[in-house]
Write an enzyme that holds these catalytic residues in place. Sequence first.
Site, PDB file in Angstrom:
ATOM      1  N   GLU A   1      -6.483  -8.037  -0.694  1.00 51.78           N
ATOM      2  CA  GLU A   1      -6.955  -7.996   0.688  1.00 51.78           C
ATOM      3  C   GLU A   1      -8.444  -7.668   0.725  1.00 51.78           C
ATOM      4  O   GLU A   1      -8.947  -6.879  -0.075  1.00 51.78           O
ATOM      5  CB  GLU A   1      -6.228  -6.921   1.506  1.00 51.78           C
TER       6      GLU A   1
ATOM      7  N   GLU B   1       0.825  -1.210   0.000  1.00 53.00           N
ATOM      8  CA  GLU B   1       0.000   0.000   0.000  1.00 53.00           C
ATOM      9  C   GLU B   1       0.861   1.262   0.000  1.00 53.00           C
ATOM     10  O   GLU B   1       0.775   2.109   0.896  1.00 53.00           O
ATOM     11  CB  GLU B   1      -0.951   0.005   1.201  1.00 53.00           C
TER      12      GLU B   1
END
Length: 687
Positions: free
Chosen positions: A312, A150
């Site tokens: 995710e 991320e």
Amino acid sequence: MIDPKTPKLLYGGDYNPDQWPRDIWEEDMRLFKLAGIDVVTLNVFAWALNQPSEDVYDFGWLDEAMDLCERNGIRVCLATGTAAHPAWMATRYPDVLSVDFEGRKRKFGQRHNSCPNSPAYRRFAAELVRKTAERYRNHPALAVWHANNEMGCQCYCDTCEREFRSWLKRRYGTLDALNRAWNTRFWGHTFYDWDEIVLPNLLSEHMNRNRPEQTAFQGITIDYYRFNSESVLACYKLEYDILKAATPRIPVTTNLHGHGTYKPLDYFEWGQHCDIVAWDNYPAYDTPTATTAFRLDLMRGLRNGQPFMLMEQTPSQQNWQPYNSLKRPGVMRLWSYQAVARGADTVMFFQLRRSVGACEKFHGAVIEHAGHEHTRVFRECAELGEELTKLGDAFLDSRLEAKAAIVFDWENWWAVEASSGPSDALRYVDEVQKYYDAFFENRIQVDIVNAEADFDGYDLIVAPVLYMIKPGVAERIERFVRKGGTFVTTFFSGIANETDLVTTGGYPGELRPLLGLWAEEIDALFPDQRNRMLVEMDGMQASYECGILCDLIHTEGAEALACYGDDFYRGMPCLTRNAFGQGHAWYVATSPEPAFLRDFVKKLCDDHRIRPVLAEAPAGVEATCRTKGGMSYTFLLNHNDEAVSVRMEKGGKRELLTGRELPETFELPAKGVMIVERPREENAPCS
């Protein structure tokens, strides 16, 4: 195919065995097999463990974990571990610590706080990645490389300021060119030396702590956004190049932020440097279904329609939203299939075993704190794992086909919201979402592209609030329309160039000849104000509310199909259509209510014979179609709390999850999913 050794949708998620004693590891393997898990992501935040000091590396735990996965038939998505620098690095090399928007230098803590231009960070990150790649390049469990995690940090330190000046020299060449591009004679900002340029933040050009995007000089701020996105991307590319040199055939990716529309990074640029796009999907309990669908379609669009990884999601609840409600029974499965229906070729979770400490200890997991398989969440995960195993490679690597596209452009987003007016209520993502919702409600598949995309192959292009017209974009749109395409844009479009200088001579600037109109003024309505669109076109007569902005336009060849109903500009056009070559260009001069957009999009699609995936369906039923070879796979997802009746024309329909043949009309259970397989007809819609 992401992993040729696993010819099915990969199923698994983030696993942190380094946070647990060794005796738990074997139990995890037993539970993974029960759940049908065949891939784990390892090593995401283990830099401090793998490199306890500057000159010492220790991969012992990771060796054991990799070997354990191989023995148990589990593939590994191996992270490089560079997402959080160690404490010793922050102490010995303080240049790795970033400086925030308000000019405060960070201390060690949290994550994603590394300056992307820090020489020390890049040097140590490159060496760690090199050692990791060399060590595991031939490991039989390795399936995918996962660079960092991320990624994203906006830094305003002295190092970034020096690099920004160098970036500007490469972009503009001379100070004269830069001063012209930024219009620096305004407020006496003319620069005579490169070292006079400072980063735009709350200490310099930005004016409002509560609205940080508001800046005195939009050109400077937009260039900083470009520079920062490229700086973070350079860190990813540094890792990518090392990994590909070591393992040319192993795909490399990084998981993009759960927002999907993550403002600091231009994900269309990033997508071109990922072998496969990966995304973290975290809707809230009350997130509209179409909002999640838009982000999923965006992820598919980042690499021209290629399937992506759902890297995710939570199996039960988040830990970081204000109200972290549980996913109700059936919702985890439903939302997993929503991602698959829109192009995902994996279903993965954060996390596989719930941590016992720190801020994510209340983030859901396949294995909860109870530590066994006798939980609702585990049962639902195991049932989904069994289904994915049965599906095999039926629609793996299949594509979603669309004849319509929506333009979503990061640089345009930056420019729209850096603007000092005309309205604080104007939010670019919200305006794009409104048009996406109209396609979604009509169950018409649509691609998400940026302004530099190839428009060939589409019949309809919609570009809401196309404020910034970058070089060559207007010409490419004109070619598209001239050849028979339909182009739609809206208020506050064609205003400025790539450095945010207004195109003079009348709005919408370079789009004026194509649209056949010019806009004299732009009225900003207060939040409680509304105007009306009085529509008369093709036998349709209706009145719709509109707001936010109202362009006051004059036609120059365009046909007026609606006019304003109120205020001093009552009777002036607010919806126009201009014939151009073999096609048409539409202009929507205000922000209409959803009912208009739903009807408008349906009309445009009907004009081009762009068919919905499902001709008829109750509200709350989502429908998409993936195609592969001679087969089509129609996904039907019921987001309602009650069963509904669905009708699909034509025969030869087999439901993949149950194997049964379907009649023309059938029941779709509450929160239910069906995947309908049948032979694909040449040039025919899935329905």
